[in-house]
Write an enzyme that holds these catalytic residues in place. Structure first.
Site, mmCIF file in Angstrom:
data_model
loop_
_atom_site.group_PDB
_atom_site.id
_atom_site.type_symbol
_atom_site.label_atom_id
_atom_site.label_comp_id
_atom_site.label_asym_id
_atom_site.label_seq_id
_atom_site.Cartn_x
_atom_site.Cartn_y
_atom_site.Cartn_z
ATOM 1 N N THR A 806 14.408 102.058 156.731
ATOM 2 C CA THR A 806 13.607 103.206 156.284
ATOM 3 C C THR A 806 13.083 103.011 154.866
ATOM 4 O OG1 THR A 806 15.634 104.319 155.570
ATOM 5 C CG2 THR A 806 14.811 104.848 157.756
ATOM 6 N N CYS A 807 13.713 102.132 154.095
ATOM 7 C CA CYS A 807 13.226 101.887 152.726
ATOM 8 C C CYS A 807 11.846 101.252 152.740
ATOM 9 C CB CYS A 807 14.200 100.997 151.964
ATOM 10 S SG CYS A 807 15.805 101.783 151.673
ATOM 11 N N SER A 808 11.599 100.368 153.723
ATOM 12 C CA SER A 808 10.304 99.690 153.804
ATOM 13 C C SER A 808 9.490 100.147 155.007
ATOM 14 C CB SER A 808 10.511 98.169 153.888
ATOM 15 O OG SER A 808 11.310 97.836 155.014
#
Length: 845
Positions: A806-808
């Site tokens: 979810t960070c990228s």
């Protein structure tokens, strides 16, 4: 100073505002519109253009109807260069083009038979080349010479446009003779002023929605390219709002990317009919390793782009570089991909975009959009005569143009609101048609920004204890275990020297705090933060109707509990019994922060609540229906009952009480539970019930709005409709496959790959809720817009569960043996998997 502001004389500004106020009252009361706003000149003079005269012999068709395929008369004027054409001010546009009405005697030629010719002239043909010159040219009124004016006095130019008619009619003049107005066309003016039968303000609102959904909208933020481009999107930004520098016309500013090497792009969404003659990018050789060295241009539909150009850039050049030229057809999307930079630079800089293009003429509102097939979704418009709708739409467009011309005077700066011009609230639903207010609202948001925090707050979140609380909220009456409380308490200043967060950060500031999920390995680069925001929203308004509500701030609307109700079944309203106003205010601040950014706080609130938050008017019959349809139906039934029916149903049973949405029984008057409602008092009872129910959550809504206004200027809320407010805060609830494709990008995998085909086939079979869960699994967001990157799986296993970051915003797509298996695995992951790597302990730092 607002960059969209245009200079108008003070007298003209005041005249337009007076006309605007009168027009709003006409809309409110459904009365004929002001005559000046509907002004149509009685006659307009044209002459044959030089191109037309050069053709020998000169002839042109006069049609009986506004139909190229219908009957016509051909007028042959031979070699007459002085042929004049005088038409009425009545105009009309349809699929064939723009038409003007020729009355008898309108042709001035040597042939006397031409005096009896009447009908329609096709001024501009939609099928013609837009670069071709017109065959008729309007004759403008001639000013007298300076010597003549000195002898006989200054000449006033006759009024020929409706804007000039407004300024003449509504200006207050002392000792100055108003300019002469050309004779009006009574038939055309009355057609614009006329109110269709059974027409209401709600009908005009529906007409505005129809026009918005069926017409191209100009984007004022596009600066020099706005006449060709609907929108400009970029892959990333190194600085806040630097993408706007691509279209500001200033070569000293630039867009700077902030992403992965070779993955930078600029995407142009072209307006219908635009054919590129030349497309330039502006570069600066002094940008060193930020300077692009290889450009690829892709064109087509967003999900089916083809390469049109691949070129290397001379990195010693400063200025405009042509990357595309001499196109022969229209392309909906043009994507400029920066594949390499000088000296293997990671990020790039582009100083501007310039376009030379041929574009279809903007001929005005097309009458043919008012077809039976298009009107079927608009019940208030469907049965209205098409000609009446067309004329009503024309005057609505004039009203919006009038509003645009003075909007920056009504709301001059972000510290102000509409103030004394509160009547603007009446036509709030017309605002999406405005071409100025989006740029004005974004300008106010930028002006009211504060600097981002010097240090990112760190929160330690225990999601396991929060999950236990959701399963049985009674075990934790103070809700200390909820993620909401953990975030709320964690963000409080730790000492007097620390300031509370104000959430008025730049739009590109996309991580407001850093999360450490206990017993879950995570390095939060944005994904953990978005997960916590989604968790807070889920606790406030659970999507599962069977799950207990873990927090006291919202309760399920009565519509959720009525088995016979099939509308607005998934909504919540602020709890009338909850008096935690400080926390309601914080919820409002988070909502404001979402409005300023691209983050979402998905709250399933009815339109009744959103309207109150936006400051729009609400009604019992139309708006409270979204909260408690049964209560609205009850009052309507009681009001229409005869005495015999009322006695049979309610005799000695109905008292002055009502049940609120939190199940509390309250009196509608002193000792109301002991007072029976008589037939003659039924209207009073209904009125008291409506007041009690519509105001049951007024204190809670006021607190949320107070928090919202601490982050978002009142001026911005004044320029948004309630639908736009909801969408900016919650995102788009409809997640279609087409919408997902528009925000999906591929890295190290081709769109034609069988795994990608399986992915889209699976998502096509998903429900909207499935796709929402899938989006959160990949991006941490439950609604669009959200970018999604598809990569190859990091292993060689077949039919395994997908992984995501979810960070990228990245989905690592495995190899599947069939589309059915892909659908099963993706759905399971969406509902059951946490999208964070568990390869470390949070205490390892």
């Amino acid at each position: 100073m607002d960059p969209s502001r245009q200079s108008l004389p003070t007298r003209a500004v005041l005249a337009r505002i007076r006309c605007l106020q009168e027009s709003i009252e006409c809309y409110r009361n459904s009365t004929p519109m002001p005559e000046a706003l509907c002004y149509v000149p009685g006659t307009i003079e044209y002459k044959l253009s030089r191109t037309t005269i050069s053709k020998s012999p000169t002839k042109f068709p006069v049609y009986k109807k506004t139909d190229k395929n219908g009957g016509k008369t051909t007028v042959n004027v031979g070699e007459e260069a002085s042929c004049g054409v005088v038409v009425s001010g009545l105009e009309m546009c349809n699929c064939h083009g723009q038409w003007i009405k020729l009355e008898k005697g309108g042709l001035t030629t040597k042939d006397p038979s031409h005096k009896n010719v009447e009908g329609w002239l096709l001024l501009y043909d939609r099928s013609a080349n837009p670069d071709d010159p017109p065959w008729l040219v309007k004759v403008e009124p001639q000013m007298k010479s300076n010597t003549n004016q000195r002898l006989f006095g200054k000449q006033q130019v006759p009024i020929t446009r409706w804007e000039e008619a407004i300024e003449a009619a509504y200006s207050l003049r002392v000792g100055i003779r108003p300019p002469a107005t050309l004779p009006t066309s009574p038939q055309a003016t009355d057609a614009l002023r006329k109110v269709p039968p059974n027409w209401t303000l709600e009908s005009d609102e529906e007409l505005a929605r129809f026009l918005y959904e069926h017409m191209e909208q100009d984007n004022e933020n596009l600066g020099s390219v706005k006449q060709f481009v609907e929108s400009v999107d970029v892959s990333s930004c190194g600085e806040d709002d630097s993408a706007s520098c691509l279209t500001d016309g200033d070569s000293s500013t630039y867009w700077e990317s902030d992403g992965t090497q070779g993955q930078h792009w600029i995407r142009l969404r072209m307006k219908k009919g635009t054919v590129i003659k030349k497309l330039y990018i502006t570069i600066d050789a002094q940008d060193e390793n930020f300077l692009p060295s290889q450009i690829i241009v892709m064109v087509g539909e967003i999900d089916n782009l083809e390469k049109l150009n691949d070129m290397n850039i001379d990195t010693s050049v400063t200025g405009d570089i042509c990357i595309l030229e001499d196109m022969t057809r229209h392309y909906r999307t043009i994507e400029i991909r920066i594949k390499a930079c000088r000296d293997e630079g990671i990020d790039c800089r582009i100083h501007g975009i310039k376009i030379k293009s041929s574009k279809q003429r903007d001929l005005g509102l097309n009458r043919d959009i008012f077809s039976t097939e298009e009107l079927v979704r608009y019940p208030r418009l469907e049965l209205v005569e098409k000609e009446l709708l067309y004329r009503r739409a024309l005057v609505l467009q004039r009203f919006v143009r009038l509003l645009d011309s003075v909007l920056h005077y009504i709301v001059p700066a972000w510290e102000y609101s509409v103030g004394s011009f509160s009547s603007l609230e009446v036509v709030r639903q017309f605002l999406p048609l405005s071409k100025k207010r989006n740029a004005l609202a974004e300008h106010f948001l930028r002006q009211s920004e504060t600097v981002r925090p010097h240090q990112l707050p760190k929160l330690y979140i225990n999601r396991r204890s929060a999950a236990d609380h959701r399963a049985d909220p009674s075990q934790d009456p103070l809700c200390k275990s909820t993620i909401f409380t953990q975030v709320y308490e964690g963000l409080k200043p730790k000492d007097r020297n620390n300031k509370a967060l104000d959430y008025r950060w730049p739009a590109r500031y996309d991580q407001w705090w850093e999360c450490k999920f206990l017993s879950e390995g995570i390095i939060d680069q944005g994904g953990g933060f978005r997960d916590s925001l989604s968790d807070v929203a889920e606790e406030l308004c659970p999507t599962d109707s069977e799950q207990p509500v873990p927090l006291p701030f919202f309760v399920r609307s009565p519509n959720q509990k009525h088995d016979n109700s099939n509308v607005y079944r998934d909504t919540y309203i602020p709890n009338p019994s909850c008096e935690l106003y400080a926390k309601y205010e914080w919820i409002g601040m988070i909502m404001g922060a979402c409005l300023r950014s691209k983050e979402h706080l998905v709250l399933a609130l009815p339109s009744f609540v959103w309207k109150l938050l936006a400051g729009e008017r609400v009604t019992w019959s139309r708006d409270y229906l979204t909260v408690d349809a049964a209560a609205v139906k009850l009052t309507e039934t009681i009001e229409k009952m005869d005495k015999e029916t009322f006695t049979a149903h309610f005799a000695d049973e109905l008292t002055y009480t009502t049940v609120l949405s939190d199940h509390r029984l309250v009196d509608l008057k002193n000792n109301g539970s002991g007072v029976k409602v008589q037939y003659e008092e039924r209207m009073e009872f209904c009125q008291l019930m409506q007041e009690a129910r519509t105001q049951e959550s007024s204190a809670q809504v006021a607190s949320i709005r107070k928090g919202l206004l601490r982050v978002v200027p009142q001026a911005v809320l004044d320029l948004l409709t309630w639908q736009e407010l909801e969408k900016k805060i919650c995102g788009d609830p409809e997640i279609s496959v087409d919408a997902l494709k528009k925000t999906t990008f591929y890295e190290d995998i081709e769109q034609s790959d069988i795994r990608v085909n399986y992915l889209w086939e699976a998502l096509t079979n998903f429900t909207n809720e499935d796709r929402s869960r899938f989006l959160r699994f990949v991006t941490g967001r439950r609604r669009l817009p959200a970018p999604l990157y598809v990569c190859l799986d990091r292993g060689d296993k077949v039919d395994s569960l997908p992984e995501s970051s979810t960070c990228s915003n990245t989905l690592f797509l495995p190899n599947y043996s069939s589309a059915k298996v892909a659908e099963e695995k993706l759905r399971y992951a969406a509902y059951n998997c946490v999208a964070i790597d568990t390869d470390m302990s949070p205490w390892d730092e």
